[in-house]
Design a protein around this motif. Structure first.
Motif, PDB file in Angstrom:
ATOM      1  N   ALA A 135       0.824  -1.199   0.000  1.00 40.78           N
ATOM      2  CA  ALA A 135       0.000   0.000   0.000  1.00 40.78           C
ATOM      3  C   ALA A 135       0.866   1.261   0.000  1.00 40.78           C
ATOM      4  N   MET A 136       2.191   1.071  -0.115  1.00 40.60           N
ATOM      5  CA  MET A 136       3.131   2.194  -0.070  1.00 40.60           C
ATOM      6  C   MET A 136       3.799   2.397  -1.419  1.00 40.60           C
ATOM      7  N   LEU A 137       4.294   3.610  -1.626  1.00 41.73           N
ATOM      8  CA  LEU A 137       5.195   3.887  -2.727  1.00 41.73           C
ATOM      9  C   LEU A 137       6.623   3.698  -2.227  1.00 41.73           C
ATOM     10  N   PRO A 138       7.568   3.383  -3.124  1.00 38.25           N
ATOM     11  CA  PRO A 138       8.942   3.103  -2.679  1.00 38.25           C
ATOM     12  C   PRO A 138       9.555   4.188  -1.799  1.00 38.25           C
ATOM     13  N   HIS A 139       9.205   5.459  -2.027  1.00 35.15           N
ATOM     14  CA  HIS A 139       9.828   6.510  -1.218  1.00 35.15           C
ATOM     15  C   HIS A 139       9.333   6.493   0.230  1.00 35.15           C
ATOM     16  N   GLU A 140       8.282   5.698   0.497  1.00 40.15           N
ATOM     17  CA  GLU A 140       7.779   5.585   1.865  1.00 40.15           C
ATOM     18  C   GLU A 140       8.448   4.462   2.644  1.00 40.15           C
ATOM     19  N   TYR A 141       9.210   3.595   1.975  1.00 40.59           N
ATOM     20  CA  TYR A 141       9.815   2.453   2.646  1.00 40.59           C
ATOM     21  C   TYR A 141      10.799   2.830   3.761  1.00 40.59           C
ATOM     22  N   PRO A 142      11.714   3.813   3.524  1.00 38.71           N
ATOM     23  CA  PRO A 142      12.821   4.007   4.467  1.00 38.71           C
ATOM     24  C   PRO A 142      12.419   4.178   5.926  1.00 38.71           C
ATOM     25  N   LYS A 143      11.337   4.897   6.206  1.00 41.32           N
ATOM     26  CA  LYS A 143      11.000   5.145   7.612  1.00 41.32           C
ATOM     27  C   LYS A 143      10.591   3.870   8.345  1.00 41.32           C
ATOM     28  N   TYR A 144      10.205   2.841   7.598  1.00 42.70           N
ATOM     29  CA  TYR A 144       9.830   1.574   8.217  1.00 42.70           C
ATOM     30  C   TYR A 144      10.987   0.579   8.279  1.00 42.70           C
ATOM     31  N   LEU A 145      12.029   0.838   7.520  1.00 40.86           N
ATOM     32  CA  LEU A 145      13.050  -0.192   7.321  1.00 40.86           C
ATOM     33  C   LEU A 145      14.291  -0.041   8.179  1.00 40.86           C
ATOM     34  N   ALA A 146      14.535   1.143   8.730  1.00 41.56           N
ATOM     35  CA  ALA A 146      15.806   1.335   9.412  1.00 41.56           C
ATOM     36  C   ALA A 146      15.681   2.253  10.610  1.00 41.56           C
ATOM     37  N   HIS A 147      16.578   2.050  11.554  1.00 37.31           N
ATOM     38  CA  HIS A 147      16.724   2.974  12.682  1.00 37.31           C
ATOM     39  C   HIS A 147      17.028   4.371  12.146  1.00 37.31           C
ATOM     40  N   LEU A 227       7.412 -20.164  19.572  1.00 39.16           N
ATOM     41  CA  LEU A 227       6.895 -21.243  18.736  1.00 39.16           C
ATOM     42  C   LEU A 227       7.952 -22.252  18.290  1.00 39.16           C
ATOM     43  N   ILE A 228       9.238 -21.854  18.266  1.00 35.46           N
ATOM     44  CA  ILE A 228      10.291 -22.775  17.829  1.00 35.46           C
ATOM     45  C   ILE A 228      10.953 -23.378  19.062  1.00 35.46           C
ATOM     46  N   PRO A 229      10.922 -24.695  19.199  1.00 30.53           N
ATOM     47  CA  PRO A 229      11.465 -25.340  20.397  1.00 30.53           C
ATOM     48  C   PRO A 229      12.919 -24.946  20.680  1.00 30.53           C
ATOM     49  N   GLY A 230      13.163 -24.415  21.868  1.00 30.43           N
ATOM     50  CA  GLY A 230      14.524 -24.103  22.302  1.00 30.43           C
ATOM     51  C   GLY A 230      15.161 -22.895  21.663  1.00 30.43           C
ATOM     52  N   ALA A 231      14.408 -22.108  20.885  1.00 32.33           N
ATOM     53  CA  ALA A 231      14.991 -20.962  20.186  1.00 32.33           C
ATOM     54  C   ALA A 231      15.456 -19.891  21.164  1.00 32.33           C
ATOM     55  N   ARG A 232      16.502 -19.161  20.749  1.00 27.90           N
ATOM     56  CA  ARG A 232      17.006 -18.022  21.511  1.00 27.90           C
ATOM     57  C   ARG A 232      16.717 -16.740  20.740  1.00 27.90           C
ATOM     58  N   LEU A 233      16.508 -15.665  21.471  1.00 29.12           N
ATOM     59  CA  LEU A 233      16.221 -14.368  20.851  1.00 29.12           C
ATOM     60  C   LEU A 233      17.256 -13.351  21.305  1.00 29.12           C
ATOM     61  N   VAL A 234      17.837 -12.634  20.328  1.00 28.78           N
ATOM     62  CA  VAL A 234      18.765 -11.538  20.610  1.00 28.78           C
ATOM     63  C   VAL A 234      18.281 -10.308  19.861  1.00 28.78           C
ATOM     64  N   LYS A 235      18.132  -9.204  20.585  1.00 26.78           N
ATOM     65  CA  LYS A 235      17.739  -7.938  19.969  1.00 26.78           C
ATOM     66  C   LYS A 235      18.960  -7.032  19.854  1.00 26.78           C
ATOM     67  N   ILE A 236      19.076  -6.362  18.735  1.00 26.12           N
ATOM     68  CA  ILE A 236      20.225  -5.505  18.449  1.00 26.12           C
ATOM     69  C   ILE A 236      19.797  -4.044  18.515  1.00 26.12           C
ATOM     70  N   ARG A 237      20.538  -3.264  19.275  1.00 25.80           N
ATOM     71  CA  ARG A 237      20.217  -1.846  19.440  1.00 25.80           C
ATOM     72  C   ARG A 237      20.571  -1.052  18.188  1.00 25.80           C
ATOM     73  N   GLU A 238      19.875   0.068  18.035  1.00 24.34           N
ATOM     74  CA  GLU A 238      20.107   1.000  16.925  1.00 24.34           C
ATOM     75  C   GLU A 238      20.046   0.288  15.572  1.00 24.34           C
ATOM     76  N   ALA A 239      19.072  -0.576  15.458  1.00 20.32           N
ATOM     77  CA  ALA A 239      18.858  -1.288  14.199  1.00 20.32           C
ATOM     78  C   ALA A 239      17.369  -1.454  13.974  1.00 20.32           C
ATOM     79  N   GLY A 240      16.962  -1.336  12.714  1.00 20.28           N
ATOM     80  CA  GLY A 240      15.586  -1.580  12.335  1.00 20.28           C
ATOM     81  C   GLY A 240      15.481  -2.869  11.547  1.00 20.28           C
ATOM     82  N   HIS A 241      14.599  -2.875  10.548  1.00 27.06           N
ATOM     83  CA  HIS A 241      14.367  -4.103   9.790  1.00 27.06           C
ATOM     84  C   HIS A 241      15.582  -4.491   8.945  1.00 27.06           C
ATOM     85  N   LEU A 242      16.367  -3.501   8.521  1.00 19.79           N
ATOM     86  CA  LEU A 242      17.562  -3.784   7.717  1.00 19.79           C
ATOM     87  C   LEU A 242      18.773  -4.060   8.609  1.00 19.79           C
ATOM     88  N   LEU A 243      18.552  -4.784   9.677  1.00 18.67           N
ATOM     89  CA  LEU A 243      19.581  -5.078  10.659  1.00 18.67           C
ATOM     90  C   LEU A 243      20.920  -5.498  10.062  1.00 18.67           C
TER      91      LEU A 243
END
Length: 260
Positions: A135-147, A227-243
């Motif tokens: 529902a977006m135009l390409p110029h709208e992507y950046p604000k959703y994709l990165a810190h 949902l994944i048996p035994g999975a570990r989760l690590v979150k990275i600071r100052e990163a968005g979807h383009l981690l």
């Protein structure tokens, strides 16, 4: 990185970037494909034998008309693994690629090493809806994709001169081709019932997420972990979807620390 072309039994011709040595590592890209520079792949190749195929409809890979649904995408990627002659690769996958990789691990739980899902698509939490890229135009992507949206814009455009109308047209045509292919499994916003199959995953699994991911919020990382048996989760600071692109050093460090 060097690249080779492989042909799958289904008849798709796939460009595969390859570099490094050591344990085989398959990287499955997201809906944006590979960008102009993919430093994280070069850094991973210092430790592993990296294979990074482009899905049909992306780059020079062809045969997109042969893939129609989630099962096709999943079996296609296993076909590429077979065509490359790889045995039990580690699989690292980003965004849309994460959904494909999770299905690969559920369908063939004994055929991969470890699994790393990065900002993976494929789940749905009604209380935390995912923005609709279609529902977006390409110029709208950046604000959703990165810190840093400015960095996202630079990464997505690859320094192209959009004042040149021919360059702009080529960019939009390539983007339309990529998004049309990705749309086969991303539109409508994915709820492909992969959640029903995640119990089958035997691979040791790491979930990586950017703390500032506005496209697929970090609560989805918690859901994958649940949902994944035994999975570990690590979150990275100052990163968005383009981690992997925003924080390549932290990304590679986390992946290498997990894979060993």
């Amino acid at each position: 990185m060097d690249f080779k072309l492989v042909t799958t039994p289904r008849g798709c011709k796939v460009r595969v970037f390859e570099a490094g040595g050591g344990d085989p590592l398959l990287f499955v890209h997201g809906a944006g494909g590979f960008l102009a520079e993919n430093r994280f792949l070069d850094d991973l190749a210092k430790k592993y034998h990296v294979f990074a195929p482009e899905l049909p409809g992306f780059g020079d890979s062809t045969g997109e008309e042969r893939l129609d649904d989630m099962l096709d995408f999943t079996l296609h990627t296993w076909d590429v693994v077979e065509a490359l002659g790889i045995d039990t690769p580690h699989v690292v996958a980003h965004s849309m690629g994460g959904m494909i990789a999770a299905e690969m691990a559920a369908i063939a739980p004994n055929d991969l090493g470890k699994l790393v899902l990065v900002g993976a698509a494929g789940l749905w939490i009604p209380e935390q809806p995912i923005p609709d890229l279609y529902a977006m135009l390409p110029h709208e992507y950046p604000k959703y994709l990165a810190h840093d949206p400015e960095l996202a814009l630079k990464l997505l455009t690859g320094g192209l001169d959009f004042s040149n109308l021919e360059v702009l047209a080529e960019f939009y045509i390539a983007n339309s081709r990529r998004m049309a292919m990705a749309g086969k499994i991303l539109f409508p916003i994915p709820n492909r019932r992969v959640s029903k199959r995640l119990y089958r995953i035997k691979a040791e699994t790491l979930i990586l997420w950017g703390e500032d991911d506005l496209l697929i919020p970090p609560v989805y990382g918690e859901k994958w972990k649940e949902l994944i048996p035994g999975a570990r989760l690590v979150k990275i600071r100052e990163a968005g979807h383009l981690l992997p692109y925003e924080q390549p050093e932290m990304f590679v460090s986390a992946v290498a620390g997990f894979l060993g």
